[in-house]
Enzyme design. Structure first.
Site, short mmCIF file in Angstrom:
data_model
loop_
_atom_site.label_atom_id
_atom_site.label_comp_id
_atom_site.label_asym_id
_atom_site.label_seq_id
_atom_site.Cartn_x
_atom_site.Cartn_y
_atom_site.Cartn_z
N ARG A 122 0.85 -1.20 0.00
CA ARG A 122 0.00 0.00 0.00
C ARG A 122 0.89 1.24 0.00
O ARG A 122 1.08 1.89 1.02
CB ARG A 122 -0.94 -0.03 1.20
CG ARG A 122 -2.08 -1.02 0.98
CD ARG A 122 -3.20 -0.84 1.96
NE ARG A 122 -4.40 -1.49 1.48
CZ ARG A 122 -5.53 -1.56 2.17
NH1 ARG A 122 -5.61 -1.03 3.37
NH2 ARG A 122 -6.59 -2.15 1.66
N GLN A 127 -1.02 2.56 -6.20
CA GLN A 127 -2.46 2.80 -6.10
C GLN A 127 -3.21 2.48 -7.39
O GLN A 127 -4.31 1.93 -7.35
CB GLN A 127 -2.73 4.24 -5.67
CG GLN A 127 -2.42 4.49 -4.20
CD GLN A 127 -2.69 5.92 -3.79
OE1 GLN A 127 -2.94 6.79 -4.63
NE2 GLN A 127 -2.64 6.18 -2.50
N ASP A 130 -3.95 -1.30 -7.62
CA ASP A 130 -4.51 -1.91 -6.41
C ASP A 130 -5.86 -2.59 -6.68
O ASP A 130 -6.92 -1.96 -6.58
CB ASP A 130 -4.65 -0.85 -5.33
CG ASP A 130 -5.01 -1.43 -3.97
OD1 ASP A 130 -5.32 -2.63 -3.89
OD2 ASP A 130 -4.97 -0.68 -2.98
N SER A 133 -8.48 -2.58 -3.66
CA SER A 133 -9.23 -1.35 -3.45
C SER A 133 -10.31 -1.16 -4.52
O SER A 133 -11.45 -0.81 -4.21
CB SER A 133 -8.29 -0.15 -3.43
OG SER A 133 -7.47 -0.17 -2.28
N TYR A 228 -3.55 -2.69 6.83
CA TYR A 228 -4.61 -3.67 7.04
C TYR A 228 -4.89 -3.84 8.54
O TYR A 228 -4.07 -3.52 9.39
CB TYR A 228 -4.21 -5.04 6.45
CG TYR A 228 -4.02 -5.01 4.96
CD1 TYR A 228 -5.10 -5.05 4.09
CD2 TYR A 228 -2.73 -4.94 4.41
CE1 TYR A 228 -4.92 -5.02 2.71
CE2 TYR A 228 -2.54 -4.91 3.03
CZ TYR A 228 -3.65 -4.96 2.19
OH TYR A 228 -3.46 -4.91 0.82
#
Length: 362
Positions: A122, A127, A130, A133, A228
């Site tokens: 992360r 991003q 990901d 997500s 997390y």
């Protein structure tokens, strides 16, 4: 380089790993892209849509796999398809390394490079890749829609000449990506929203969306370096349990999203708590595939307990397969763009790159 994907088992997975829009981008990068006939027809993507961008279409999965240098899927293919992979090939997908250790060991022994994208770090640079997500965002939204559909009352407050209909009260368990989207969706539809999470950093995010964060007395920040949730202490669990038990007396709908990567989902809604839930309440358990956040959750079933309906699906994204495929395909393309050496037209497995180092199955 030859890049390919084959159809998933449509009984369990409707998403695809390459959309026509992304196929065009792969070919622009210089890849030779091969897909099976009817790869995306169930989502409204015709073979012509792919052919128009220069995609090769074959009617033989075995030939597609054997000729590929990079093989992209959603999850791990079945053993018959895996047996076709050989040395110097690369498999990319959400490979669920915790459940598929033996299969992945077998692939490693054949010198197949496996990248599992649920292991992405992360960090800001990752991003756009990901998958957790992008897919969780859709799952959180859809869980609220599904729960509201089952709930047999109105959601927003309505003031009428015949009287006032109170707003539904929603509790979101777990305020990660799915949970935050669930909060935002429920709030937009007029519900009063509460949320709980073991990560204290979630409090500000929940409140920024208009939710009320349930704070456990003496909370500790149970968050890993990767962002997390991690396992809570017995003392914390007891305090959280007491807080939830009291809160449930006023809750109509619960959206469960609490997961710990690679572990069975924590049992948060215990059997005795159901005595506090009103008949007609609804629980949507997004953690069903890992055992569920309630003791009564069953996969792909609606279970009724004390008048409370509990919904748990293995793959809620099968109900949003076009949106989910578009996002997943973009995530994977961004990952491959980072992995691909454009000048030499080959993969550059640079283990000094944290993204590559973390996702390579070792």
């Amino acid at each position: 380089m030859n890049l390919s994907s084959i159809s998933e088992n449509l009984n369990t997975e409707k998403r695809i790993a390459i959309t026509p829009e992304i196929a065009k981008k792969y070919i622009s990068l210089g890849f030779n892209l091969t897909l099976p006939n009817n790869y995306g027809t169930h989502l409204g993507f015709s073979d012509e849509d792919f052919k128009n961008f220069g995609v090769n279409l074959l009617d033989n999965d075995e030939e597609i796999i054997k000729k590929s240098d990079i093989f992209i899927q959603l999850g791990l293919p079945n053993e018959e398809k895996l047996s076709l992979l050989k040395g110097d090939q690369t498999l990319i997908g959400s490979l669920n390394t915790f459940l598929n250790k033996d299969k992945l060991e077998s692939l490693k022994s054949k010198k197949v490079s496996c990248f599992s994208l649920e292991l992405l770090p992360r960090i800001t640079r990752a991003q756009s890749m990901d998958i957790l997500s992008s897919q969780a965002n859709l799952a959180g939204y859809k869980a609220v829609i599904e729960a509201f559909q089952i709930y047999e009352r109105a959601i927003p407050m309505m003031m009428t000449a015949a009287g006032t209909v109170p707003a539904a009260k929603v509790l979101v368990v777990g305020a990660g990506v799915a949970g935050l989207q669930a909060i935002a969706t429920a709030k937009r539809m007029g519900a009063v929203v509460f949320a709980t999470d073991v990560r204290m950093a979630s409090k500000e995010q929940v409140e920024s969306l208009g939710g009320k964060f349930l704070t456990v007395e003496g909370s500790e920040n149970l968050e890993t370096e990767g962002g997390y949730a991690k396992e809570a202490s017995d003392e914390f669990k007891k305090k959280q349990e007491d807080l939830l038990t009291e809160t449930l007396k006023k809750i109509d709908i619960i959206i469960c999203t609490a997961l710990i990567p690679g572990r069975e989902a924590p049992k948060i809604i215990k059997e005795e708590m159901f005595k506090n839930l009103q008949s007609g309440s609804v629980i949507y358990d997004l953690a069903a595939s890992q055992g569920g956040n309630t003791v009564f959750t069953e996969v792909n079933k609606i279970v009724e307990k004390n008048g409370v309906k509990i919904l748990g699906e293995v793959n809620i994204l099968n109900k949003l397969p076009i949106s989910a495929s578009n996002l997943y395909a973009k995530n994977v393309f961004n990952f491959i763009s980072n992995l691909y050496d454009k000048e030499n037209k080959k993969l550059n497995i640079n283990l000094e790159d944290e993204i590559i180092q973390k996702t390579l199955v070792k």
